[in-house]
Write an enzyme that holds these catalytic residues in place. Structure first.
Site, short mmCIF file in Angstrom:
data_model
loop_
_atom_site.label_atom_id
_atom_site.label_comp_id
_atom_site.label_asym_id
_atom_site.label_seq_id
_atom_site.Cartn_x
_atom_site.Cartn_y
_atom_site.Cartn_z
N LYS A 162 0.80 -1.29 -0.09
CA LYS A 162 0.06 0.05 -0.02
C LYS A 162 0.82 1.31 0.15
CE LYS A 162 -4.04 -2.21 1.62
NZ LYS A 162 -3.66 -3.66 2.30
N ARG A 163 2.15 1.32 -0.91
CA ARG A 163 2.59 2.51 -0.88
C ARG A 163 2.01 3.52 -1.71
NH1 ARG A 163 4.86 -0.25 2.75
NH2 ARG A 163 7.09 -0.72 2.52
#
Lengths: 298, 298
Positions: B101-102
């Site tokens: 979830k960058r």
């Protein structure tokens, strides 16, 4: 228990007379390899560069931001270098913001919070940046970790990039989405209220949009601003402090980050010795500090 | 150049007759310490548990998801264990989704993309999850890395947590924000179009909201779905495949993740031997596989 994050940030600003936050952004191709080595072939160059830059920073500010996304491409050793940089900065008395832009739900968010704000093997950073898209429940584990340990959480609200418009500026009931993000986190501002006048809830508000920063200040009067976009991204010092408010010693209300402009000035790129490099960095940081000092002392 | 991410995922689904994706979520307090050790005192337990779970997974699916947020609290050694797990999974022929979830901008996003999708020292994962709040320009570095290396990018659109409502369901011109996120990434769907009928652009669409999944399928007809929330989060197999479409061998269109329900079934917690643990995991994975198989063969 040490002073709360917000109080330490405000103390730094008053001590140095400037809201400068130095950003540690280790760009492999910009680090002078003759002085520090090339991190692409020797990861320990990251540590040497980080320590040298942080040492210079400590003469000009009490707050630094560590850009984890530029350490991660070096693998677990890069992450270790970022964690060492965080500890080294704290040893110099610097308040550390880990720029990680994490965001997840439930136990995974707890994992990220422990990694960023928790003690070893965590980073034990003083603040971590987080993304709001998944909603308040995704932010709570970070807030809880911050609350327990006197730390801070910085939520992306209105970012400094052109693409910020794509979602953040969409109108919801006639107001841009980012104002809804601000409203969503208002209870967290109260929850992370420190001893002084500001909360340990930080909001990321790009310097490239001063009008939005003024509106955001109305929505979150006690939040500390973390302002990117000053310097290399083109915003002026005046724009950068647009969301600040009058305080006993000039405008106050957050920190303005400078990374590339103070880490890779032209004179540093051509420095033949560490002494020359330090002088070039010193001049760049001092320039940014004074520029911001002038903007807040109005 | 190996086959594109989307084609490998679809191939896995047809091969196993089920859209099951096994999630590797190393919860320190749930890993049977008598069998693997306690990762809190010995990080190498993470590696032993990961390899054992992935080995079992390879009998039931061709796609796994590695939850980086549960490795990171173990520090750089935890990150190294996650990277090893990724390589080990690929050695078993599994397609790997790195759930990280960058999200960031410019060169920092390039850094995260290199860390997740790039070769060593990167993870070299087959796909990475990313957050959309900062806009399309923040996603492009991931898409570019995916495009160059035949990999995938999974964008959060409508997540499975209750707080997803806070921002994602706000109405913009009468439609929920998440539909605007879908519209924003539609060009990326085209750009990551693979050989087969699906794109290597994945969208995260929670199983807990089947009606939204059906609408999302209309908005992004070629995107692969990554569906969290099945099993431990309470959604049924039917709900989980709500966004799938008829294909030559039943409903198709993405993978449904199961983590806790297949990694920590009650029978595994009390297993006295590795053999018993393997049997318990095998039964849980097989159950999830068949449950999802029934839902897609309808």
């Amino acid at each position: 228990m040490p002073a709360a994050f917000a109080d330490r940030v405000i103390d730094s600003i008053y001590r140095f007379g400037s809201p400068l936050c130095v950003g540690l952004d280790p760009f492999a191709h910009l680090i002078p390899s003759a002085l520090f080595g090339d991190p692409r072939s020797d990861v320990s160059a990251l540590g040497r560069f980080s320590e040298a830059l942080l040492t210079q920073a400590a003469a000009h500010t009490g707050v630094v931001k560590i850009q984890l996304g530029l350490f991660e491409p070096f693998g677990p050793e890069g992450v270790a270098a970022a964690r060492e940089a965080c500890r080294f900065a704290q040893g110099l008395g610097l308040v550390t913001i880990l720029d990680a832009k994490r965001g997840d739900i439930g136990s995974t968010a707890e994992g990220y919070a422990a990694a960023a704000l928790g003690p070893r093997p965590g980073f034990d950073a003083d603040c971590v940046t987080v993304a709001p898209y998944m909603g308040v429940d995704s932010l709570l584990p970070f807030v809880e970790a911050a609350e327990t340990r006197g730390k801070g959480v910085a939520v992306l609200v209105r970012t400094s990039n052109p693409g910020a418009r794509d979602l953040q500026d969409l109108l919801v009931d006639g107001s841009p989405l980012w104002t809804k993000t601000a409203a969503m986190i208002a209870p967290l501002q109260t929850r992370l209220r420190a001893e002084g006048e500001f909360s340990s809830l930080m909001v990321v508000a790009g310097a490239t949009y001063p009008e939005q920063a003024r509106l955001l200040r109305q929505l979150l009067p006690e939040a500390l601003f973390l302002v990117p976009g000053y310097g290399a991204q083109g915003a002026s010092a005046g724009d950068a402090v647009a969301g600040f408010v009058p305080g006993p010693k000039g405008l106050v209300g957050g920190v303005v980050n400078a990374s590339r402009s103070v880490s890779y000035p032209t004179a540093a790129a051509s420095a033949a010795t560490l002494h020359d490099w330090r002088s070039a960095i010193d001049a760049a940081m001092n320039g940014a500090k004074r520029d911001l000092e002038a903007a807040v002392s109005g």
